[in-house]
Write an enzyme that holds these catalytic residues in place. Structure first.
Site, PDB file in Angstrom:
ATOM      1  N   CYS A 150       0.777  -1.217   0.000  1.00  0.00           N
ATOM      2  CA  CYS A 150       0.000   0.000   0.000  1.00  0.00           C
ATOM      3  C   CYS A 150       0.820   1.284   0.000  1.00  0.00           C
ATOM      4  O   CYS A 150       1.440   1.604  -0.998  1.00  0.00           O
ATOM      5  CB  CYS A 150      -1.003  -0.019   1.136  1.00  0.00           C
ATOM      6  SG  CYS A 150      -2.416   1.029   0.786  1.00  0.00           S
ATOM      7  N   HIS A 158      -3.486  -5.407   2.459  1.00  0.00           N
ATOM      8  CA  HIS A 158      -3.157  -5.483   3.893  1.00  0.00           C
ATOM      9  C   HIS A 158      -3.797  -6.747   4.453  1.00  0.00           C
ATOM     10  O   HIS A 158      -4.374  -7.551   3.759  1.00  0.00           O
ATOM     11  CB  HIS A 158      -3.790  -4.306   4.629  1.00  0.00           C
ATOM     12  CG  HIS A 158      -3.260  -2.966   4.302  1.00  0.00           C
ATOM     13  ND1 HIS A 158      -2.048  -2.509   4.771  1.00  0.00           N
ATOM     14  CD2 HIS A 158      -3.801  -1.935   3.591  1.00  0.00           C
ATOM     15  CE1 HIS A 158      -1.881  -1.256   4.345  1.00  0.00           C
ATOM     16  NE2 HIS A 158      -2.919  -0.893   3.651  1.00  0.00           N
TER      17      HIS A 158
HETATM   18  N1  GLN Z   1      -2.095   6.969   2.259  1.00  0.00           N
HETATM   19  C1  GLN Z   1      -2.229   6.130   1.107  1.00  0.00           C
HETATM   20  C2  GLN Z   1      -3.620   6.207   0.485  1.00  0.00           C
HETATM   21  O1  GLN Z   1      -4.496   6.640   1.079  1.00  0.00           O
HETATM   22  C3  GLN Z   1      -1.902   4.689   1.489  1.00  0.00           C
HETATM   23  C4  GLN Z   1      -2.853   4.144   2.516  1.00  0.00           C
HETATM   24  C5  GLN Z   1      -2.387   2.796   3.080  1.00  0.00           C
HETATM   25  O2  GLN Z   1      -1.208   2.456   3.181  1.00  0.00           O
HETATM   26  N2  GLN Z   1      -3.365   2.002   3.518  1.00  0.00           N
HETATM   27  O3  GLN Z   1      -3.834   5.818  -0.600  1.00  0.00           O
END
Ligand code: GLN
Length: 250
Positions: free
Chosen positions: A94, A194
């Protein structure tokens, strides 16, 4: 005993949805195969010697944490690209995945520099893409599934000809439109999944361990299967949730 050297990038900044659990799974499954995982935390200001690591790992994070490490990670871009092209394995999740592309432009239009490892860029949209995800993925020619959870505002656009990690069966994936998720360059994988990802997808943990061992020893081991009943149940529950309600804006 074979030791696999692991660089865990920014564990204090990029770790949401228990992403650091992926390291625990890799360590345990390595030990069950008589391998040792030597994990070194890499924080801002630390140097990355390209040849020093067999496996790189980076987790996800909110825009705020990404902004705190982006410049430091971008400065490590050359070393990371050299390590990946020399065959080191890598898993990026992510927010970490986004920062290993060329850039991540957040919802306020602020552009965070990326390390340029993956041929892609990411632009945040208005609505967050949240939910369970199920992918079809064949890293070694055998079609398998990956199940996980996504929560991102970023829409990731792969360059023409870039290889995605998998095809979306249920969920949003890279951008909620292309039907693909993640990116792959050889032994380097990026994904929005995740969960953490590896406890419910043990085949991917073993694939990463085998690739990292091949980098460390020059030989790719054929691991004996482990009794993964619990992992298989976790996978099936996650897959069923994705099929039932993945890929819908909340
Ligand atoms: N901040 C990034 C987004 O919103 C990644 C979010 C995350 O790692 N879950 O896309």
């Amino acid at each position: 005993m074979t030791v696999i050297c692991v660089a865990h990038l920014y564990p204090d900044y990029l770790n949401i949805y228990a992403d650091r659990g992926n390291i625990a799974v890799l360590s345990r499954r390595a030990a069950w195969r008589g391998l040792e995982l030597a994990v070194q935390a890499i924080e801002p200001g630390d140097l990355v010697e390209p040849g020093a690591f067999d496996l790189f790992y980076v987790g996800g994070g909110q825009d705020r944490e990404q902004a705190l490490v982006a410049a430091d990670l971008a400065a490590k871009g050359e070393a990371l690209r050299a390590a990946v092209s020399a065959g080191a394995a890598l898993l990026a999740v992510c927010g970490g995945y986004q920062l290993l592309g060329r850039f991540y432009r957040d919802r306020d239009g602020v552009e965070l520099p990326g390390a340029g490892v993956f041929p892609l860029h990411t632009i945040a949209g208005e609505r967050r893409m949240i939910g369970d995800v199920l992918l079809e993925c064949s890293l070694d020619g055998e079609p398998r599934t990956l199940a996980g959870f996504e929560n991102h505002a970023g829409r990731t656009i792969l360059d023409e000809g870039a290889e995605p990690l998998g095809r979306v069966i249920a969920g949003f994936g890279n951008d909620g439109e292309s039907g693909y998720e993640g990116c792959r360059i050889g032994r380097a994988l990026g994904t929005y999944l995740h969960g953490p990802l590896l406890p419910r997808n043990p085949w991917l943990a073993d694939w990463l361990l085998a690739e990292a061992t091949a980098h460390a020893t020059g030989e790719r081991p054929a691991f004996e299967p482990l009794p993964d009943e619990l992992e298989a149940t976790a996978h099936d529950v996650s897959a069923a949730r994705a099929r039932a309600r993945g890929g819908r804006f909340r």
